[in-house]
Scaffold this motif. Structure first.
Motif, PDB file in Angstrom:
ATOM      1  N   GLY A  98      -3.100   5.893  -6.689  1.00  0.00           N
ATOM      2  CA  GLY A  98      -1.745   5.486  -6.314  1.00  0.00           C
ATOM      3  C   GLY A  98      -1.682   4.709  -5.010  1.00  0.00           C
ATOM      4  N   LEU A  99      -2.743   3.985  -4.676  1.00  0.00           N
ATOM      5  CA  LEU A  99      -2.798   3.226  -3.428  1.00  0.00           C
ATOM      6  C   LEU A  99      -2.763   1.737  -3.712  1.00  0.00           C
ATOM      7  N   ARG A 100      -2.338   0.975  -2.721  1.00  0.00           N
ATOM      8  CA  ARG A 100      -2.451  -0.471  -2.799  1.00  0.00           C
ATOM      9  C   ARG A 100      -2.585  -1.041  -1.405  1.00  0.00           C
ATOM     10  N   VAL A 101      -3.082  -2.266  -1.333  1.00  0.00           N
ATOM     11  CA  VAL A 101      -3.332  -2.931  -0.059  1.00  0.00           C
ATOM     12  C   VAL A 101      -2.243  -3.973   0.157  1.00  0.00           C
ATOM     13  N   VAL A 102      -1.644  -3.940   1.350  1.00  0.00           N
ATOM     14  CA  VAL A 102      -0.614  -4.921   1.708  1.00  0.00           C
ATOM     15  C   VAL A 102      -0.949  -5.525   3.068  1.00  0.00           C
ATOM     16  N   ASN A 103      -0.405  -6.702   3.317  1.00  0.00           N
ATOM     17  CA  ASN A 103      -0.577  -7.300   4.638  1.00  0.00           C
ATOM     18  C   ASN A 103       0.539  -6.821   5.548  1.00  0.00           C
ATOM     19  N   GLN A 104       0.632  -7.363   6.752  1.00  0.00           N
ATOM     20  CA  GLN A 104       1.584  -6.838   7.728  1.00  0.00           C
ATOM     21  C   GLN A 104       3.038  -7.090   7.356  1.00  0.00           C
ATOM     22  N   THR A 105       3.301  -7.990   6.422  1.00  0.00           N
ATOM     23  CA  THR A 105       4.673  -8.200   5.969  1.00  0.00           C
ATOM     24  C   THR A 105       4.995  -7.367   4.737  1.00  0.00           C
TER      25      THR A 105
END
Length: 160
Positions: A98-105
């Motif tokens: 249940g994880l995902r990678v996002v940038n600072q926005t």
């Protein structure tokens, strides 16, 4: 915005102070470890599939295609670039946790940034001191971001 008691940190803020655009919770280090252990299995399968494909291509091209075996050491980086940089925003192990990678926005990461993120991770785990430093950074930070996450301005999150 919610007010947090003195001494606590707003979990939706990045290291740069800008709030993430999505309602998210920071991922725990335990969930990231389990996701990586699952990813080891997927990377093994991906590498085996690539090996089979390169063997067939090499046989069809009378050995010329076997030069593609040089790509195999980078199969983990390639796997991460395609999956993290894709629509699912995470490796298959991350998605299962249940994880995902996002940038600072709070938006999706491109494939180049995902590949660099994976490369920094593999460099860190290949050297004990860098790996230990990466883990210590994650343990002392309230947002649980590791060193290679901070360098690229990324966060591994659990969508709310």
């Amino acid at each position: 915005m919610l007010e947090y008691p003195t001494g606590t940190v707003d979990p939706t803020r990045t290291a740069y102070g800008a709030p993430l655009a999505l309602p998210v919770m920071r991922a725990s280090l335990g969930a990231r470890v389990v996701a990586y252990l699952l990813d080891i299995l997927f990377i093994f399968g991906f590498t085996a599939l690539l090996t089979l494909l390169i063997t067939v291509v090499g046989a069809l091209t009378f050995g010329l295609g076997w030069t593609l075996f040089a790509v195999l050491p980078a199969s983990g980086i390639l796997y991460s670039a395609v999956t993290v940089g894709g629509a699912g925003q995470g490796t298959w192990g991350m998605r299962m946790m249940g994880l995902r990678v996002v940038n600072q926005t709070g938006t999706r990461v491109d494939m180049i940034t995902a590949a660099i993120h994976a490369l920094l991770f593999y460099v860190a785990i290949s050297t004990f001191l860098l790996w230990a430093l990466d883990i210590v950074i994650g343990l002392v930070r309230p947002d649980r971001r590791l060193g290679h996450d901070i360098l690229l301005g990324l966060a591994v999150v659990r969508p709310a």
